[in-house]
Design a protein around this motif. Sequence first.
Motif, PDB file in Angstrom:
ATOM      1  N   ALA A 134       3.181  -1.695  -7.558  1.00 41.28           N
ATOM      2  CA  ALA A 134       3.850  -1.249  -6.338  1.00 41.28           C
ATOM      3  C   ALA A 134       3.252   0.066  -5.868  1.00 41.28           C
ATOM      4  O   ALA A 134       2.854   0.916  -6.672  1.00 41.28           O
ATOM      5  CB  ALA A 134       5.345  -1.071  -6.585  1.00 41.28           C
ATOM      6  N   SER A 135       3.208   0.240  -4.575  1.00 45.97           N
ATOM      7  CA  SER A 135       2.868   1.532  -3.984  1.00 45.97           C
ATOM      8  C   SER A 135       3.885   2.571  -4.464  1.00 45.97           C
ATOM      9  O   SER A 135       5.073   2.269  -4.634  1.00 45.97           O
ATOM     10  CB  SER A 135       2.926   1.400  -2.458  1.00 45.97           C
ATOM     11  N   GLY A 136       3.430   3.788  -4.652  1.00 45.36           N
ATOM     12  CA  GLY A 136       4.361   4.860  -4.999  1.00 45.36           C
ATOM     13  C   GLY A 136       5.426   5.044  -3.931  1.00 45.36           C
ATOM     14  O   GLY A 136       6.586   5.340  -4.227  1.00 45.36           O
ATOM     15  N   TRP A 137       5.041   4.827  -2.665  1.00 39.87           N
ATOM     16  CA  TRP A 137       6.005   4.965  -1.569  1.00 39.87           C
ATOM     17  C   TRP A 137       7.017   3.827  -1.594  1.00 39.87           C
ATOM     18  O   TRP A 137       8.185   4.025  -1.251  1.00 39.87           O
ATOM     19  CB  TRP A 137       5.280   5.063  -0.227  1.00 39.87           C
ATOM     20  N   HIS A 138       6.592   2.667  -2.047  1.00 38.62           N
ATOM     21  CA  HIS A 138       7.534   1.560  -2.227  1.00 38.62           C
ATOM     22  C   HIS A 138       8.524   1.914  -3.338  1.00 38.62           C
ATOM     23  O   HIS A 138       9.733   1.662  -3.218  1.00 38.62           O
ATOM     24  CB  HIS A 138       6.761   0.285  -2.564  1.00 38.62           C
ATOM     25  N   THR A 139       8.014   2.517  -4.406  1.00 35.72           N
ATOM     26  CA  THR A 139       8.893   2.941  -5.497  1.00 35.72           C
ATOM     27  C   THR A 139       9.940   3.922  -4.982  1.00 35.72           C
ATOM     28  O   THR A 139      11.128   3.817  -5.319  1.00 35.72           O
ATOM     29  CB  THR A 139       8.068   3.579  -6.629  1.00 35.72           C
ATOM     30  N   MET A 140       9.523   4.855  -4.127  1.00 37.21           N
ATOM     31  CA  MET A 140      10.475   5.803  -3.545  1.00 37.21           C
ATOM     32  C   MET A 140      11.510   5.070  -2.683  1.00 37.21           C
ATOM     33  O   MET A 140      12.697   5.418  -2.701  1.00 37.21           O
ATOM     34  CB  MET A 140       9.739   6.848  -2.709  1.00 37.21           C
TER      35      MET A 140
ATOM     36  N   PRO B 112       2.962   3.000 -13.586  1.00 35.05           N
ATOM     37  CA  PRO B 112       2.918   1.994 -12.521  1.00 35.05           C
ATOM     38  C   PRO B 112       4.142   1.074 -12.567  1.00 35.05           C
ATOM     39  O   PRO B 112       4.638   0.716 -13.639  1.00 35.05           O
ATOM     40  CB  PRO B 112       1.643   1.208 -12.820  1.00 35.05           C
ATOM     41  N   VAL B 113       4.609   0.716 -11.398  1.00 37.27           N
ATOM     42  CA  VAL B 113       5.734  -0.205 -11.261  1.00 37.27           C
ATOM     43  C   VAL B 113       5.160  -1.587 -10.986  1.00 37.27           C
ATOM     44  O   VAL B 113       4.432  -1.781 -10.013  1.00 37.27           O
ATOM     45  CB  VAL B 113       6.687   0.256 -10.142  1.00 37.27           C
ATOM     46  N   THR B 114       5.480  -2.526 -11.855  1.00 36.59           N
ATOM     47  CA  THR B 114       4.902  -3.864 -11.808  1.00 36.59           C
ATOM     48  C   THR B 114       5.990  -4.918 -11.643  1.00 36.59           C
ATOM     49  O   THR B 114       7.173  -4.657 -11.909  1.00 36.59           O
ATOM     50  CB  THR B 114       4.113  -4.138 -13.106  1.00 36.59           C
ATOM     51  N   PRO B 115       5.601  -6.114 -11.219  1.00 39.40           N
ATOM     52  CA  PRO B 115       6.597  -7.186 -11.081  1.00 39.40           C
ATOM     53  C   PRO B 115       7.342  -7.421 -12.394  1.00 39.40           C
ATOM     54  O   PRO B 115       6.759  -7.365 -13.478  1.00 39.40           O
ATOM     55  CB  PRO B 115       5.754  -8.406 -10.711  1.00 39.40           C
ATOM     56  N   GLY B 116       8.638  -7.634 -12.269  1.00 45.61           N
ATOM     57  CA  GLY B 116       9.463  -7.918 -13.438  1.00 45.61           C
ATOM     58  C   GLY B 116      10.178  -6.708 -14.004  1.00 45.61           C
ATOM     59  O   GLY B 116      11.092  -6.869 -14.815  1.00 45.61           O
ATOM     60  N   LEU B 117       9.779  -5.508 -13.592  1.00 42.20           N
ATOM     61  CA  LEU B 117      10.503  -4.335 -14.075  1.00 42.20           C
ATOM     62  C   LEU B 117      11.883  -4.284 -13.434  1.00 42.20           C
ATOM     63  O   LEU B 117      12.073  -4.687 -12.293  1.00 42.20           O
ATOM     64  CB  LEU B 117       9.745  -3.044 -13.760  1.00 42.20           C
ATOM     65  N   GLN B 118      12.833  -3.776 -14.191  1.00 45.06           N
ATOM     66  CA  GLN B 118      14.195  -3.503 -13.704  1.00 45.06           C
ATOM     67  C   GLN B 118      14.316  -1.991 -13.650  1.00 45.06           C
ATOM     68  O   GLN B 118      14.193  -1.316 -14.671  1.00 45.06           O
ATOM     69  CB  GLN B 118      15.245  -4.042 -14.677  1.00 45.06           C
TER      70      GLN B 118
ATOM     71  N   VAL C 227       9.496   6.115 -14.422  1.00 45.91           N
ATOM     72  CA  VAL C 227       8.437   5.657 -13.517  1.00 45.91           C
ATOM     73  C   VAL C 227       8.200   6.665 -12.405  1.00 45.91           C
ATOM     74  O   VAL C 227       7.081   6.804 -11.912  1.00 45.91           O
ATOM     75  CB  VAL C 227       8.697   4.239 -12.947  1.00 45.91           C
ATOM     76  N   VAL C 228       9.242   7.391 -11.994  1.00 48.67           N
ATOM     77  CA  VAL C 228       9.100   8.446 -10.983  1.00 48.67           C
ATOM     78  C   VAL C 228      10.197   9.482 -11.201  1.00 48.67           C
ATOM     79  O   VAL C 228      11.313   9.140 -11.602  1.00 48.67           O
ATOM     80  CB  VAL C 228       9.141   7.886  -9.537  1.00 48.67           C
ATOM     81  N   THR C 229       9.840  10.749 -10.962  1.00 48.89           N
ATOM     82  CA  THR C 229      10.816  11.834 -10.959  1.00 48.89           C
ATOM     83  C   THR C 229      10.576  12.681  -9.713  1.00 48.89           C
ATOM     84  O   THR C 229       9.438  12.807  -9.251  1.00 48.89           O
ATOM     85  CB  THR C 229      10.702  12.731 -12.203  1.00 48.89           C
ATOM     86  N   TYR C 230      11.661  13.237  -9.187  1.00 48.18           N
ATOM     87  CA  TYR C 230      11.554  14.117  -8.023  1.00 48.18           C
ATOM     88  C   TYR C 230      12.886  14.806  -7.796  1.00 48.18           C
ATOM     89  O   TYR C 230      13.884  14.500  -8.461  1.00 48.18           O
ATOM     90  CB  TYR C 230      11.115  13.348  -6.771  1.00 48.18           C
TER      91      TYR C 230
END
Length: 147
Positions: A54-60, A90-96, A131-134
């Motif tokens: 996934a794009s980082g912006w998609h993750t956001m 990285p965020v990949t398909p199947g992650l919760q 996967v992301v912090t902010y």
Amino acid sequence: MQYYEDIEVGTTASFGSYEVTAEEIKEFAEKYDPQPFHVDEEAAADSMFGELVASGWHTMAMCMRMVNQNPDPVAAIAGIGADDIRWHKPVTPGLQLELHTEIVDKWPSDRDVSGFITRGIEARDQHGDAVVTYETTALVKTRAYDE
């Protein structure tokens, strides 16, 4: 609904559950971030990631979705900013994904009907990996705002 007066520095919360799909990764990326490792599984297999990510912006955007699913939402008026964004994995398909938040600061505005809060946010996968912090800062209603 949590008004400014209700919010205390140090308060934590965990909520949300978001399943990441390949279809959604590709759909978002085709529209907003069309890099090969986001839109094409074969190209992604040959990338440094070895699979579709996934794009980082998609993750956001997924995090924003979970923030808005909070069962006890903050009475936000507007977002003011986001700082210290770090994509850890990285965020990949199947992650919760699940969201974890902590109120790290608050201060009054120059009006009696609102104040500011800063919230630390961490999204983790089902393995407990970040996967992301902010941090986000928002302008929040006081009870007087709705009177």
